[in-house]
Design a protein around this motif. Structure first.
Motif, PDB file in Angstrom:
ATOM      1  N   GLY A 234       1.112   2.536  -0.004  1.00  0.00           N
ATOM      2  CA  GLY A 234       0.816   1.218   0.547  1.00  0.00           C
ATOM      3  C   GLY A 234      -0.623   0.785   0.416  1.00  0.00           C
ATOM      4  N   LYS A 235      -1.458   1.570  -0.284  1.00  0.00           N
ATOM      5  CA  LYS A 235      -2.875   1.237  -0.368  1.00  0.00           C
ATOM      6  C   LYS A 235      -3.383   1.127  -1.797  1.00  0.00           C
ATOM      7  CE  LYS A 235      -4.173   3.024   4.127  1.00  0.00           C
ATOM      8  NZ  LYS A 235      -5.009   3.916   4.885  1.00  0.00           N
TER       9      LYS A 235
ATOM     10  N   LYS B  12       1.037  -4.782  -6.069  1.00  0.00           N
ATOM     11  CA  LYS B  12       2.027  -5.377  -5.159  1.00  0.00           C
ATOM     12  C   LYS B  12       3.335  -4.615  -5.188  1.00  0.00           C
ATOM     13  CE  LYS B  12       0.236 -10.070  -5.235  1.00  0.00           C
ATOM     14  NZ  LYS B  12       0.260 -11.313  -5.982  1.00  0.00           N
TER      15      LYS B  12
ATOM     16  N   ASN C 212       2.847  -1.044  -3.592  1.00  0.00           N
ATOM     17  CA  ASN C 212       2.671  -1.135  -2.139  1.00  0.00           C
ATOM     18  C   ASN C 212       3.985  -1.475  -1.435  1.00  0.00           C
ATOM     19  OD1 ASN C 212      -0.024  -0.442  -2.327  1.00  0.00           O
ATOM     20  ND2 ASN C 212      -0.739  -2.548  -2.299  1.00  0.00           N
ATOM     21  N   ASP C 213       4.785  -2.365  -2.032  1.00  0.00           N
ATOM     22  CA  ASP C 213       6.092  -2.694  -1.456  1.00  0.00           C
ATOM     23  C   ASP C 213       7.015  -1.476  -1.477  1.00  0.00           C
ATOM     24  OD1 ASP C 213       5.342  -5.272  -0.907  1.00  0.00           O
ATOM     25  OD2 ASP C 213       6.332  -6.145  -2.666  1.00  0.00           O
TER      26      ASP C 213
ATOM     27  N   THR D 254       6.237   1.669  -1.402  1.00  0.00           N
ATOM     28  CA  THR D 254       5.788   2.826  -0.618  1.00  0.00           C
ATOM     29  C   THR D 254       5.392   2.492   0.812  1.00  0.00           C
ATOM     30  OG1 THR D 254       3.516   2.559  -1.415  1.00  0.00           O
ATOM     31  CG2 THR D 254       4.948   4.043  -2.674  1.00  0.00           C
ATOM     32  N   LYS D 255       5.635   1.259   1.274  1.00  0.00           N
ATOM     33  CA  LYS D 255       5.157   0.878   2.611  1.00  0.00           C
ATOM     34  C   LYS D 255       5.780   1.721   3.729  1.00  0.00           C
ATOM     35  CE  LYS D 255       8.221  -3.105   2.946  1.00  0.00           C
ATOM     36  NZ  LYS D 255       8.301  -4.070   1.890  1.00  0.00           N
ATOM     37  N   ASP D 256       6.959   2.324   3.491  1.00  0.00           N
ATOM     38  CA  ASP D 256       7.589   3.166   4.506  1.00  0.00           C
ATOM     39  C   ASP D 256       7.015   4.584   4.539  1.00  0.00           C
ATOM     40  OD1 ASP D 256       8.696   3.530   1.951  1.00  0.00           O
ATOM     41  OD2 ASP D 256      10.508   4.440   2.789  1.00  0.00           O
TER      42      ASP D 256
ATOM     43  N   MET E 274       3.591   5.289   4.572  1.00  0.00           N
ATOM     44  CA  MET E 274       2.164   5.141   4.855  1.00  0.00           C
ATOM     45  C   MET E 274       1.538   6.454   5.327  1.00  0.00           C
ATOM     46  SD  MET E 274       1.034   2.246   4.117  1.00  0.00           S
ATOM     47  CE  MET E 274       0.135   0.945   4.890  1.00  0.00           C
TER      48      MET E 274
END
Length: 142
Positions: free
Chosen positions: A17-18, A41, A44-45, A47-49, A51
């Motif tokens: 997410g980074k 983008k 990050n979308d 892998t946002k779960d 973090m």
């Protein structure tokens, strides 16, 4: 897929997410003509779960500057540090131990990483993870 010529295969380890265009990501992708913001983008979308974890990624760049990527499992060392509750491994694993993990934790890490390990079963995977732990100064108990 058939017909697209691959021009590069880039392997990076990015925190989930980074992803951002700053080094090392920007120069690695930019030198191959990939649209960096599109990749950031998308990554990050995806892998946002996850973090807080480092998620390795394999990016395949094609001749027309399009790309595909495959997310891998977090590195064994990162999973071991988290399980042992320590910040980093030791400088000298022979004499200085920095933490310990249980064999149940080693099994859990091996099961998580099974897709990326060159092991035929979980027991063999556990031996690989235990070896990584030993080299970091982490003892395996039980």
């Amino acid at each position: 897929m058939a017909g697209k010529k691959v021009t590069a295969l880039i392997k990076l380890q990015i925190e989930a997410g980074k992803a951002n265009p700053a080094p090392p990501l920007g120069p690695a992708l930019g030198s191959h003509g990939v649209n960096i913001m599109d990749f950031c983008k998308s990554y990050n979308d995806a892998t946002k779960d996850k973090m807080g974890q480092v998620i390795p990624v394999e990016i395949t760049v094609y001749e027309d500057r399009s790309f595909d990527y495959i997310l891998k499992t977090p590195p064994a060392a990162a999973l071991l540090l988290k399980a042992a509750g320590i910040k980093k491994g030791t400088d000298n694993p022979l004499t200085h131990k920095v933490g310990s993990v249980t064999s149940a934790q080693v099994r859990e890490i091996a099961e998580t990483k099974m897709a990326d390990l060159s092991a035929r079963d979980v027991e063999a995977g556990m031996k690989i993870i235990a070896g990584t732990a030993r080299s970091m100064g982490i003892t395996v108990e039980g």
